[in-house]
Design an enzyme around this catalytic site. Structure first.
Site, PDB file in Angstrom:
ATOM      1  N   PHE A 121      32.626  32.665  33.386  1.00  0.00           N
ATOM      2  CA  PHE A 121      33.469  33.575  32.599  1.00  0.00           C
ATOM      3  C   PHE A 121      33.836  34.757  33.480  1.00  0.00           C
ATOM      4  CE2 PHE A 121      34.477  37.128  29.848  1.00  0.00           C
ATOM      5  CZ  PHE A 121      35.400  36.541  28.998  1.00  0.00           C
ATOM      6  N   ASP A 206      30.809  38.192  40.857  1.00  0.00           N
ATOM      7  CA  ASP A 206      31.102  38.862  39.586  1.00  0.00           C
ATOM      8  C   ASP A 206      29.777  39.331  38.988  1.00  0.00           C
ATOM      9  OD1 ASP A 206      31.523  39.489  36.922  1.00  0.00           O
ATOM     10  OD2 ASP A 206      33.010  37.908  36.578  1.00  0.00           O
ATOM     11  N   LYS A 235      31.063  46.447  32.440  1.00  0.00           N
ATOM     12  CA  LYS A 235      30.148  46.560  31.290  1.00  0.00           C
ATOM     13  C   LYS A 235      29.264  47.829  31.235  1.00  0.00           C
ATOM     14  CE  LYS A 235      30.194  42.041  29.250  1.00  0.00           C
ATOM     15  NZ  LYS A 235      30.944  41.021  29.976  1.00  0.00           N
TER      16      LYS A 235
HETATM   17  C1  LIG Z   1      32.296  40.490  30.192  1.00  0.00           C
HETATM   18  C2  LIG Z   1      32.564  39.812  31.483  1.00  0.00           C
HETATM   19  C3  LIG Z   1      33.835  39.871  32.083  1.00  0.00           C
HETATM   20  C4  LIG Z   1      35.033  40.518  31.414  1.00  0.00           C
HETATM   21  O1  LIG Z   1      34.838  41.882  31.211  1.00  0.00           O
HETATM   22  P1  LIG Z   1      35.819  42.656  30.181  1.00  0.00           P
HETATM   23  O2  LIG Z   1      35.416  44.088  30.335  1.00  0.00           O
HETATM   24  O3  LIG Z   1      35.553  42.081  28.834  1.00  0.00           O
HETATM   25  O4  LIG Z   1      37.200  42.399  30.617  1.00  0.00           O
HETATM   26  C5  LIG Z   1      33.998  39.256  33.305  1.00  0.00           C
HETATM   27  N1  LIG Z   1      32.976  38.635  33.926  1.00  0.00           N
HETATM   28  C6  LIG Z   1      31.744  38.567  33.380  1.00  0.00           C
HETATM   29  C7  LIG Z   1      30.653  37.881  34.114  1.00  0.00           C
HETATM   30  C8  LIG Z   1      31.503  39.131  32.128  1.00  0.00           C
HETATM   31  O5  LIG Z   1      30.300  39.031  31.574  1.00  0.00           O
END
Ligand SMILES: *Cc1c(COP(=O)(O)O)cnc(C)c1O
Length: 380
Positions: A121, A206, A235
């Site tokens: 994700f 990420d 986050k």
């Molecule tokens: C939450 C998340 C995102 C996206 O972040 P947003 O602030 O919702 O755009 C991308 N990568 C990972 C691993 C995430 O947990």
């Protein structure tokens, strides 16, 4: 009727107050918070130091734009790069941090292909969604951005096959979060890093969910002895004030010259002042060591539970990012509801994984109390 788009499957509770590891709804119910606004409020709710930083900056200046020097951005960048040869770009969310990473990787390498992994994700905007290896999230939104491909996570052979002179970057989460709390195998990740280097492809890590101390090190990749070319975070970076960041190796600077990329709000004074405080609080050896100890306790206790509960198939994770794989999606839904009735909030990941993300500041007593509730529900 609601005047909101129905794009979220919302629970009915409406949280109106938070304090430490607890949140409170409109009816006066209190809940032990084991989800931290999806790994955002890592320092708990109403943290005094964070509130003070916010209030002080609100009194000075909130926003000045990226047309001027911003010493707060410099300060946060210095702390995030920890004296290493990285530069920072600030934005407002995780998906934007990944957009910046994808754009930077393509421009810096002159290559187009981005490889990511199944059940990953990376966000909901077009670039990040194109990198997200979950067909269900992409359905209906075609055409996506060209040049993305998805490989099986924790497998080396398919990556070796795909890694050629067109690959700008390989992008991955050290522990897949939304995908079901799936940790990268150490030798695999080290091999991925080595293969990328040999091939001239950039490694984008990420850390949007795993970073900011969540797994017991400031960045989760630090436990793997690898050196990413690009790191994305968001986050928990300002404990709930929207902000994101992309860090990239200093050699990539030229590709992001003046005018190449930007954002109006990104790294504004208010978000940066709060982020500065949050990073300072989390990035301390004692604080991180404590997260690791609490996480190990949580994991050990849940493994004991898994041996007794027929509903639990697996327990995995690191630090205070733990997944309990249950025997079906129905059991998961039921478990989340039963935990809520017993005043504990936890969320799902993947199809059948109960995801626990308590605040990093949670006390031993609160952790034990949460475990008692989880035990009572899963041993029923
Ligand atoms: C939450 C998340 C995102 C996206 O972040 P947003 O602030 O919702 O755009 C991308 N990568 C990972 C691993 C995430 O947990």
């Amino acid at each position: 009727m609601s005047h909101l788009f129905p794009n979220y499957a919302r629970d009915t509770i409406d949280l109106i107050k938070g304090s430490g590891s607890y949140v409170y709804d409109q009816e006066g119910n209190s809940y032990l918070d084991f989800m931290s606004g999806i790994a955002v409020t890592n320092l708990g709710h109403n943290n005094p130091k964070v509130m003070q930083a916010l209030a002080e900056q609100a009194d000075k200046i909130w926003h000045s734009s990226n047309l001027y020097t911003n010493h707060l951005q410099e300060q946060v960048a210095e702390k995030l790069t920890k004296g290493k040869d990285y530069l920072a770009f600030f934005c407002n969310s995780g998906t934007e941090a990944n957009e910046a990473a994808i754009k930077l990787a393509r421009k810096a390498t002159g290559r187009s292909k981005i490889l990511s992994f199944e059940q990953s994700f990376h966000g909901r905007t077009y670039g990040a969604l194109s990198a997200t290896g979950q067909p269900a999230l992409q359905t209906g939104f075609f055409p996506l951005v060209e040049g993305f491909d998805y490989l099986p996570y924790n497998e080396l052979a398919p990556l070796k096959e795909q890694l050629d002179e067109n690959v700008a970057a390989v992008m991955l989460e050290v522990i897949q979060g939304e995908g079901g709390i799936i940790p990268a195998n150490k030798e695999w990740l080290q091999s991925v890093a080595k293969l990328c280097k040999e091939n001239g492809s950039l490694l984008i890590i990420d850390e949007i969910q795993t970073g900011m101390g969540r797994t017991g090190t400031f960045y989760a990749f630090e436990a793997y002895q690898i050196e990413p070319d690009i790191i994305t975070i968001a986050k928990a970076l300002a404990n709930g004030i929207p902000v994101g960041a992309m860090l990239g190796k200093i050699e990539l600077a030229e590709a992001f010259g003046p005018g190449s990329h930007g954002t109006t709000f990104g790294g504004n004074n208010l978000a940066m002042r709060v982020a500065d405080t949050v990073v300072s609080e989390i990035n301390q050896p004692e604080f991180l060591a404590e997260v690791a100890v609490k996480g190990q306790y949580l994991l050990d206790e849940l493994i004991k539970l898994s041996e007794k509960s027929e509903k639990v198939l697996d327990v995995r994770g690191k630090g205070l990012m733990v997944g309990i794989e249950l025997n079906s999606p129905e059991t998961l839904q039921q478990t989340i509801q039963e935990l809520k009735v017993q005043n504990l909030l936890a969320i799902k990941a993947g199809k059948n994984v109960l995801r626990l993300l308590p605040p990093l500041t949670i006390s031993q007593e609160e952790l034990t109390k949460g475990l008692e509730i989880i035990n009572s529900v899963l041993l029923k």
